[in-house]
Design an enzyme around this catalytic site. Structure first.
Site, short mmCIF file in Angstrom:
data_model
loop_
_atom_site.label_atom_id
_atom_site.label_comp_id
_atom_site.label_asym_id
_atom_site.label_seq_id
_atom_site.Cartn_x
_atom_site.Cartn_y
_atom_site.Cartn_z
N GLU A 31 0.64 -1.19 -0.28
CA GLU A 31 0.14 -0.14 0.32
C GLU A 31 1.17 0.93 -0.01
O GLU A 31 1.77 1.46 0.81
CB GLU A 31 -0.76 -0.29 0.96
CG GLU A 31 -2.37 0.95 0.94
CD GLU A 31 -2.04 2.04 1.75
OE1 GLU A 31 -1.80 3.17 0.89
OE2 GLU A 31 -2.10 2.48 2.55
N CYS A 35 -2.63 8.99 2.17
CA CYS A 35 -1.09 8.22 1.33
C CYS A 35 -2.60 8.81 0.13
O CYS A 35 -2.56 8.73 -0.87
CB CYS A 35 -1.55 7.03 1.04
SG CYS A 35 -3.01 5.80 2.33
#
Length: 462
Positions: A219, A253
């Protein structure tokens, strides 16, 4: 239940060996034990909610209590509450129908834990982004090695103590340490590894894990674009974009990383963004701090020499970084090539949707893509001609909180997904089981071949 490993170490070998021995002796956790483990994790986090608020505030040098409770504590509790009642259904065998020539044989998919797995947590949302993968791993029945980020030491120590009190070291081993420990963990013969962090570090993790062909979930991040269409409500779009960008001071993110606005509306969008920032943070000192002098210097370097507009009229002393919009930077500028990870937002004017798509496709595929507008045909064009890990329409960031949706990237923004059932599946091996019947047509196709086999094959080829 006994104490887990929580002292700072450089060698994960002993903790890994204990987990592997438990796996070899007893395999993974039963569905009943998984439910119990998740309930224990929920209680451990809930009872320490205030302590986590304090530790994260200390590590960041300033973060609003509500932001931590919503984005960290509540996110973990909600994820547990989503997974526990669904575990039996997720873990149930899947029957597979077999046609000719295999009938009347039977087959099913057996859902098995991958084995001994590891989670390397990040620093930006240290509780959520470490424990949500742990929820997936426990739901799958794995035995888990966990390393919180060393960049948030107070939170890492509290998390380590909580996990050590909550689980036996045969279930979850938590290790605290620096980069050397992280590197050593990536080199273990793990059955799966989930890493959350930068694309550059993701490449290093992938290279190290290749020695044992360790399966990975990465991720990462990247430059998540926002496309504002001609028919968008600028005020609503600006508020949603600024809420997503300024959350955690942009250290997210999936934060919007640049905004593409129709040229005729650019100045109006800038005004709307400033108004939205003031409405969201009437006291800008309540914004989360950009953690660390190195990160602050990096943001200053990214904006040096560029045309910028401050979002607030007075200095934001708590963050030491003035949130700004950067107007029409060069597409080759570092700010348009690197993930920003801070309260800085480039705004670029475009003339045609084709131009916006070209800008997006000139960069690596992002973790998230955001669209603001009403015209569904234009949205379909954007979706057909771009690629991203996730998409949100007329919203930012919020999709990442939906447990029913898989969360993950594509290309340089990562691969694999987790959250909810996707987290269970990330740590689950789908093992096919084929059960032959006493009578089988396929036996008629075994040597020595003859006329009967020819007739069967002729029927199959029709």
């Amino acid at each position: 239940m006994g104490p887990g490993a929580s002292i700072e170490v450089d060698d994960p070998g002993p903790a890994y060996a204990r987990l592997r021995a438990a796996w070899d002796r007893a395999g993974g956790l039963s569905v009943e034990l998984r439910r119990d483990a998740l309930a224990r994790l929920r209680d451990g986090v809930r009872l320490r909610a205030d302590a986590f608020v304090e530790s994260i505030d200390t590590d960041f040098g300033g973060r609003a209590r509500v932001e931590t409770l919503v984005a960290e504590v509540a996110a973990v509790l909600r994820a547990v509450d989503y997974a526990r009642p669904r575990l039996a259904r997720w873990a149930a065998n899947e029957r597979v129908g077999l046609g000719l020539p295999f009938w009347p044989a039977r087959a099913h998919i057996r859902k098995e834990p991958r084995g001994v797995v590891a989670i390397l947590g990040p620093s930006n949302f240290p509780l959520q982004l470490t424990l949500l993968p742990l929820i997936g791993a426990l739901a799958a029945g794995c035995r888990v090695l966990v390393k919180p980020s060393e960049l948030v030491p107070a939170t890492a120590d509290l998390m380590a103590a909580m996990l050590a009190e909550t689980f036996s070291a045969d279930e979850v081993a938590v290790l605290t340490g620096g980069p050397d420990l992280a590197v050593a963990m990536t080199r273990l013969p793990l059955d799966h590894l989930l890493f959350t962090g930068s694309t550059a570090n993701g490449r290093r993790v992938m290279a190290a894990a290749s020695d044992h062909l360790t399966p990975l979930t990465l991720e990462l991040g990247g430059k998540s674009p926002v496309v504002v269409a001609n028919d968008a409500d600028l005020d609503k779009a600006a508020r949603a974009i600024m809420a997503g960008k300024l959350m955690n001071a942009g250290q997210t993110c999936v934060a919007p990383d640049y905004v593409l606005v129709p040229r005729a509306f650019r100045d109006r969008f800038v005004d709307a963004a400033k108004a939205a920032a003031h409405a969201l943070y009437p006291d800008p000192g309540m914004m989360t701090t950009v953690r660390g002098e190195r990160a602050q210097r990096r943001l200053a370097d990214l904006t040096a020499g560029l045309t910028s507009v401050a979002l607030f009229d007075r200095p934001v002393t708590s963050s030491r970084i003035m949130p700004v919009l950067v107007l029409d930077p060069s597409l080759d500028a570092p700010i348009m090539r690197q993930e920003i990870f801070g309260p800085v937002l480039p705004v670029l004017a475009y003339d045609r949707l084709d131009d916006a798509i070209a800008i997006i496709n000139d960069r690596p595929r992002p973790l998230a893509l955001y669209w603001f507008g009403r015209d569904k045909a234009s949205l379909r064009v954007l979706l057909d001609r771009t690629s991203s890990g996730t998409v949100a329409v007329n919203e930012t960031v919020l999709h990442a909180a939906v447990d029913a949706l898989p969360f993950g990237g594509i290309g340089a923004s990562g691969f694999g997904a987790y959250h909810g059932q996707a987290g269970f599946e990330a740590f689950t091996h789908r093992r096919p089981v084929f059960v032959q019947s006493r009578f089988s047509i396929t036996r008629l196709l075994q040597p020595p071949y003859g006329a009967r086999a020819e007739r069967i094959i002729a029927g199959m080829l029709k």
